[in-house]
Design a protein around this motif. Structure first.
Motif, PDB file in Angstrom:
ATOM      1  N   ASN A  81     -16.601  28.450 -12.181  1.00  0.00           N
ATOM      2  CA  ASN A  81     -18.021  28.816 -11.522  1.00  0.00           C
ATOM      3  C   ASN A  81     -18.786  29.177 -12.879  1.00  0.00           C
ATOM      4  N   SER A  82     -20.230  28.688 -12.799  1.00  0.00           N
ATOM      5  CA  SER A  82     -21.040  29.307 -13.622  1.00  0.00           C
ATOM      6  C   SER A  82     -20.558  29.219 -15.291  1.00  0.00           C
ATOM      7  N   GLU A 135     -29.558  27.759  -4.754  1.00  0.00           N
ATOM      8  CA  GLU A 135     -29.496  28.186  -6.271  1.00  0.00           C
ATOM      9  C   GLU A 135     -30.765  27.926  -6.992  1.00  0.00           C
ATOM     10  N   ALA A 178     -28.139  36.277  -9.745  1.00  0.00           N
ATOM     11  CA  ALA A 178     -26.783  35.513  -9.819  1.00  0.00           C
ATOM     12  C   ALA A 178     -26.119  35.350  -8.458  1.00  0.00           C
ATOM     13  N   GLY A 187     -21.469  25.234  -9.721  1.00  0.00           N
ATOM     14  CA  GLY A 187     -22.669  25.919 -10.142  1.00  0.00           C
ATOM     15  C   GLY A 187     -22.684  25.927 -11.779  1.00  0.00           C
ATOM     16  N   GLY A 221     -30.237  34.915  -5.588  1.00  0.00           N
ATOM     17  CA  GLY A 221     -31.122  33.720  -5.833  1.00  0.00           C
ATOM     18  C   GLY A 221     -32.667  33.841  -5.538  1.00  0.00           C
ATOM     19  N   LEU A 228     -29.831  25.557 -12.361  1.00  0.00           N
ATOM     20  CA  LEU A 228     -28.527  25.087 -11.859  1.00  0.00           C
ATOM     21  C   LEU A 228     -28.580  23.516 -11.373  1.00  0.00           C
ATOM     22  N   HIS A 288     -25.396  30.980  -5.430  1.00  0.00           N
ATOM     23  CA  HIS A 288     -24.631  30.707  -6.895  1.00  0.00           C
ATOM     24  C   HIS A 288     -23.024  30.942  -6.599  1.00  0.00           C
TER      25      HIS A 288
END
Length: 267
Positions: free
Chosen positions: A93-94, A219, A158, A118, A161, A223, A247
């Motif tokens: 994730n991220s 999001e 984060a 994401g 959003g 992203l 996210h």
């Protein structure tokens, strides 16, 4: 009852906190920035079919504070080598998605499949005014040494959003994210080492591992942009949007996330 084994894994200049649970084809879970292994708690049901490895990156959670610059993908390689895992699937994730993409580019023989929620595509470039404004607020909170202000701001960009108020987000998801982020801020505010990026964006066509890129409907535009570009240029990638999510898609809609991971890893 499934037994979770916890351990520390040595890396140059420190050590990483890690957990291993389950049996079957190995899967590594890589968390988002400021968070920790607990963001994958709902995914632990996958241990019925897979050996799950989750660890905390440097300057996060219970791992060492980074006092020197480092490549997160090399820490991932150290985790696999320590555990004797030659080839794994990656779920990130991220920030964890960015590490996964980097590792798959540099070590393609060690990656089977990927599911990335994401993901940032290194070198990560932010353009969304919403994100840029919150980054400025983050720097101001750092200078003021105001941890509460820093955490409030981090959750706003984060977790919530640009399209939701805090009261429109699952309060348990917000609580858990704040708790993980607070641990990271408390334990690692003295970090001086930087997270070094590899230019993955210019080489996306070289990442051949079958990949699902997941982006939350709510999001930020950055992203969405990065995920669309990666899905277009990677030869075996597809883009999936989770409606009603921001996210933290795997936390906000864990059952859909788990079903998707199962299907994709089964090939």
């Amino acid at each position: 009852m499934t037994v979770v084994e916890s351990m520390t894994i040595p890396v140059p200049g420190g050590e990483l906190y890690a957990e291993v649970v389950g049996s079957g084809p190995p899967v590594v879970l890589l968390h988002a920035g400021f968070l920790g292994v607990q963001m994958w708690d709902e995914q632990l049901e996958l241990a019925a079919e897979h050996q799950l490895v989750r660890y905390e990156a440097r300057s996060h959670g219970r791992s060492s504070t980074a006092m020197r610059d480092h490549h997160p993908s090399e820490d991932l390689r150290a985790v696999l080598d320590h555990l004797g895992l030659e080839r794994v699937s990656l779920v990130g994730n991220s920030m964890g998605g960015g590490t996964s993409l980097t590792f798959a580019l540099l070590h393609p023989d060690r990656v089977d499949r990927m599911v990335l929620f994401g993901p940032g595509v290194p070198p990560v470039e932010f353009r969304d005014p919403f994100i840029l404004e919150h980054h400025r607020e983050e720097e101001a909170a750092k200078r003021a040494m105001d941890a509460d202000r820093f955490l409030d701001n981090a959750l706003e960009y984060a977790v919530d959003g640009p399209h939701r108020r805090p009261d429109q987000v699952d309060p348990e998801v917000r609580r858990r994210c704040r708790e993980m982020a607070a641990t990271t801020v408390l334990n690692h505010h003295t970090a001086t080492g930087r997270l070094l990026e590899v230019d993955v964006r210019s080489r996306l066509e070289e990442i051949a591992a079958p990949t699902v890129l997941v982006v939350g409907e709510l999001e930020s535009s950055d992203l969405h942009r990065m995920a669309r570009e990666a899905a277009r240029r990677m030869p075996h990638a597809e883009l999936v949007e989770f409606g009603g999510c921001g996210h933290m898609t795997n936390m906000e809609d864990p059952q859909r996330a788990n079903d998707l991971i199962r299907r994709h890893l089964a090939g």
